[in-house]
Write a protein that holds these residues in place. Sequence first.
Motif, PDB file in Angstrom:
ATOM      1  N   GLU A 102     150.351  19.028 -84.704  1.00 35.35           N
ATOM      2  CA  GLU A 102     151.571  18.249 -84.942  1.00 35.35           C
ATOM      3  C   GLU A 102     151.203  16.906 -85.597  1.00 35.35           C
ATOM      4  O   GLU A 102     150.317  16.211 -85.094  1.00 35.35           O
ATOM      5  N   PRO A 103     151.880  16.536 -86.695  1.00 34.23           N
ATOM      6  CA  PRO A 103     151.621  15.219 -87.284  1.00 34.23           C
ATOM      7  C   PRO A 103     152.494  14.156 -86.619  1.00 34.23           C
ATOM      8  O   PRO A 103     153.706  14.298 -86.547  1.00 34.23           O
ATOM      9  N   VAL A 104     151.865  13.109 -86.122  1.00 27.03           N
ATOM     10  CA  VAL A 104     152.634  11.985 -85.562  1.00 27.03           C
ATOM     11  C   VAL A 104     152.949  11.026 -86.697  1.00 27.03           C
ATOM     12  O   VAL A 104     152.079  10.716 -87.522  1.00 27.03           O
ATOM     13  N   VAL A 105     154.208  10.581 -86.775  1.00 27.59           N
ATOM     14  CA  VAL A 105     154.701   9.777 -87.895  1.00 27.59           C
ATOM     15  C   VAL A 105     154.741   8.309 -87.486  1.00 27.59           C
ATOM     16  O   VAL A 105     155.333   7.956 -86.463  1.00 27.59           O
ATOM     17  N   ILE A 106     154.102   7.454 -88.289  1.00 25.77           N
ATOM     18  CA  ILE A 106     154.049   6.021 -87.996  1.00 25.77           C
ATOM     19  C   ILE A 106     154.610   5.254 -89.190  1.00 25.77           C
ATOM     20  O   ILE A 106     153.979   5.188 -90.250  1.00 25.77           O
ATOM     21  N   PRO A 107     155.811   4.668 -89.044  1.00 22.27           N
ATOM     22  CA  PRO A 107     156.373   3.908 -90.162  1.00 22.27           C
ATOM     23  C   PRO A 107     155.492   2.700 -90.466  1.00 22.27           C
ATOM     24  O   PRO A 107     154.927   2.092 -89.556  1.00 22.27           O
ATOM     25  N   ARG A 108     155.390   2.376 -91.759  1.00 18.13           N
ATOM     26  CA  ARG A 108     154.612   1.191 -92.133  1.00 18.13           C
ATOM     27  C   ARG A 108     155.417  -0.063 -91.772  1.00 18.13           C
ATOM     28  O   ARG A 108     156.641  -0.082 -91.901  1.00 18.13           O
ATOM     29  N   GLU A 109     154.728  -1.074 -91.298  1.00 18.22           N
ATOM     30  CA  GLU A 109     155.378  -2.344 -90.942  1.00 18.22           C
ATOM     31  C   GLU A 109     156.163  -2.868 -92.144  1.00 18.22           C
ATOM     32  O   GLU A 109     155.619  -2.965 -93.243  1.00 18.22           O
ATOM     33  N   GLY A 110     157.438  -3.133 -91.936  1.00 13.14           N
ATOM     34  CA  GLY A 110     158.255  -3.694 -93.017  1.00 13.14           C
ATOM     35  C   GLY A 110     158.735  -2.677 -94.031  1.00 13.14           C
ATOM     36  O   GLY A 110     159.322  -3.051 -95.054  1.00 13.14           O
ATOM     37  N   ALA A 111     158.507  -1.400 -93.777  1.00  6.94           N
ATOM     38  CA  ALA A 111     158.896  -0.358 -94.742  1.00  6.94           C
ATOM     39  C   ALA A 111     160.411  -0.307 -94.890  1.00  6.94           C
ATOM     40  O   ALA A 111     161.149  -0.513 -93.915  1.00  6.94           O
ATOM     41  N   THR A 112     160.858  -0.005 -96.113  1.00  6.14           N
ATOM     42  CA  THR A 112     162.296   0.180 -96.316  1.00  6.14           C
ATOM     43  C   THR A 112     162.617   1.646 -96.595  1.00  6.14           C
ATOM     44  O   THR A 112     163.740   2.078 -96.400  1.00  6.14           O
ATOM     45  N   ALA A 113     161.622   2.421 -97.039  1.00  2.85           N
ATOM     46  CA  ALA A 113     161.846   3.852 -97.279  1.00  2.85           C
ATOM     47  C   ALA A 113     161.484   4.639 -96.019  1.00  2.85           C
ATOM     48  O   ALA A 113     160.525   4.303 -95.314  1.00  2.85           O
ATOM     49  N   GLU A 114     162.274   5.679 -95.742  1.00  2.99           N
ATOM     50  CA  GLU A 114     162.082   6.471 -94.515  1.00  2.99           C
ATOM     51  C   GLU A 114     160.704   7.124 -94.452  1.00  2.99           C
ATOM     52  O   GLU A 114     160.153   7.348 -93.369  1.00  2.99           O
ATOM     53  N   ASP A 115     160.150   7.463 -95.622  1.00  8.93           N
ATOM     54  CA  ASP A 115     158.861   8.163 -95.620  1.00  8.93           C
ATOM     55  C   ASP A 115     157.698   7.242 -95.971  1.00  8.93           C
ATOM     56  O   ASP A 115     156.608   7.718 -96.316  1.00  8.93           O
ATOM     57  N   ASP A 116     157.905   5.935 -95.879  1.00 14.62           N
ATOM     58  CA  ASP A 116     156.813   4.989 -96.143  1.00 14.62           C
ATOM     59  C   ASP A 116     156.064   4.777 -94.828  1.00 14.62           C
ATOM     60  O   ASP A 116     156.523   4.041 -93.953  1.00 14.62           O
ATOM     61  N   GLY A 117     154.952   5.461 -94.687  1.00 12.34           N
ATOM     62  CA  GLY A 117     154.203   5.334 -93.440  1.00 12.34           C
ATOM     63  C   GLY A 117     153.000   6.243 -93.436  1.00 12.34           C
ATOM     64  O   GLY A 117     152.545   6.711 -94.488  1.00 12.34           O
ATOM     65  N   TYR A 118     152.484   6.469 -92.233  1.00  6.08           N
ATOM     66  CA  TYR A 118     151.267   7.260 -92.070  1.00  6.08           C
ATOM     67  C   TYR A 118     151.546   8.475 -91.189  1.00  6.08           C
ATOM     68  O   TYR A 118     152.441   8.469 -90.356  1.00  6.08           O
ATOM     69  N   LEU A 119     150.728   9.482 -91.385  1.00  8.06           N
ATOM     70  CA  LEU A 119     150.691  10.635 -90.490  1.00  8.06           C
ATOM     71  C   LEU A 119     149.307  10.682 -89.869  1.00  8.06           C
ATOM     72  O   LEU A 119     148.311  10.435 -90.552  1.00  8.06           O
ATOM     73  N   ILE A 120     149.247  10.990 -88.584  1.00  5.13           N
ATOM     74  CA  ILE A 120     147.949  11.227 -87.948  1.00  5.13           C
ATOM     75  C   ILE A 120     147.997  12.599 -87.292  1.00  5.13           C
ATOM     76  O   ILE A 120     148.951  12.931 -86.576  1.00  5.13           O
ATOM     77  N   TYR A 121     146.973  13.391 -87.562  1.00  7.29           N
ATOM     78  CA  TYR A 121     146.918  14.723 -86.962  1.00  7.29           C
ATOM     79  C   TYR A 121     145.470  15.160 -86.809  1.00  7.29           C
ATOM     80  O   TYR A 121     144.545  14.543 -87.356  1.00  7.29           O
ATOM     81  N   LEU A 122     145.261  16.211 -86.040  1.00  4.89           N
ATOM     82  CA  LEU A 122     143.938  16.803 -85.867  1.00  4.89           C
ATOM     83  C   LEU A 122     143.817  18.020 -86.784  1.00  4.89           C
ATOM     84  O   LEU A 122     144.808  18.704 -87.059  1.00  4.89           O
TER      85      LEU A 122
END
Length: 485
Positions: A423-443
């Motif tokens: 499962e990818p955990v979704v982390i929004p970027r600080e100050g992001a304005t776009a819904e998909d602006d961020g990081y994914l972390i997964y194994l």
Amino acid sequence: MPIRHYPTLHAYVEANRRTRAEYDDEVLPLLEGALPPDLVGTLLRNGNGHFEQHGVPYEHLFDGDGMVARFRFDGRGVTYRNRYVRTQEYVAEEKAGRMLYRSFGTNLPGGLRANFGKTQFKNTANTSLVEHGGHLLALWEGGLPHRLDPDTLATHGRFDYDGALRNPFSWLDRRITPELPFSAHPKVHPTTGVLHNFGTVAGSQHRLALYEVSPAGEARLAHALPMPAATFAHDFVLTQSGHRIFFLTPVAFDVVRALAGITSPAASIKVDPRQATQIVVVGPTGEVQRLETEFGFPFHFVNGYQDADGTLVADALLMNTYPDSLSIKAYLAGNLPDDEPLAKFVRFRLNLGAGTVTRQQLSDYEGELPEVNPQCVGQPYRYTWAIGRPPSHPLPLLDHLIKLDVQTGAACHAYEPATLVSEPVVIPREGATAEDDGYLIYLRFDATTTTTDLIVADATDLHLLARLRLPHNIPLGFHGLWQPA
Ligand SMILES: [Fe+2]
């Protein structure tokens, strides 16, 4: 339908069959890319830590003691700590050096003689985690949560919210289910901060129990709705409008067979696809409405919300059947049938005024373990990230990382051959304005090298940003939690 052997799957199960080591804040080596300096916080993941109990293979993917893995990101590096949840059953089995308890999908060796009358099942505490009201909890949908120390990950024991999760119903009900189950998919309301959760409670009258936990951590049993059967339900939808949506499918435990020890609870499940699925909607002030739709089984919902015209939207990963215990046992041996049932992204629209339900398939991709931007829970949204499979993939494995635009149906994926991903955990970027602006972390497990890596990817286009190596293989697990610094 032919059953084929999949070496990647076989290698994954074998690599994780007997994971036992526990590490203390081990520094993970960076093998590729660079860590984003603004990715600072803690990822916690929960899952079955192993696939056997002192030499006895588990027969179901959901069995196996819960093991929490923690990854701390400081912008420069990542440290790793893992701890098994010390449930009373885990402690007793470690002490005895053998399997002592029946679990969701595995009876004790020795047939009916060994299982007859054994009504205590293992609370594996292996499915997810939540941090709310000052408590960090490891969750399992069949029983009480376990409270963990957020610093050391030590187990403080089963947690019943000061008795709120003790069965308040009849003497017989308390005998059947003394502790109310608290599902592994609680949702926190985006504006009130109230945590909503549910449990399906077997008893003389089967019930759907709804819980509400205040931001201060005070819980109450808010509703107990009668159910016609001991229905299996894993997830629900909470909307910002305050609606809670449950799918009660004709997938139900045979409580008598399971309690008597004739079969495991999982193997007792009966499916009748000719029956409709009942959709239960509990409104913001507690009003209950029941609607119907044709059969389909959702383990997980992607998200849900109330539209501007009042329509409720519930997006599910919907299977057209329920995977039986024999197919899961085959899966754990690396074998899959060509027609392995996989879940599709399906949007349900519920018109409460007219009492109608419509459905629409959102993509040809199949998927599981869906995540959304945490700031969009219960509200209109555009993107989901999940494990999955594009329609062109020849293997019946959800071995891709996928991103789906639920508004347009456009999807993209990332894939490395002979790997499996979590499962990818979704982390929004600080100050992001776009819904998909961020990081994914997964194994990611690599069957070629028999190693497990922690991957950080860009949520926008899924490209890999950093890859770090774990000191040992651990199962890819079920659900994770990101705690910003
Ligand atoms: Fe789940």
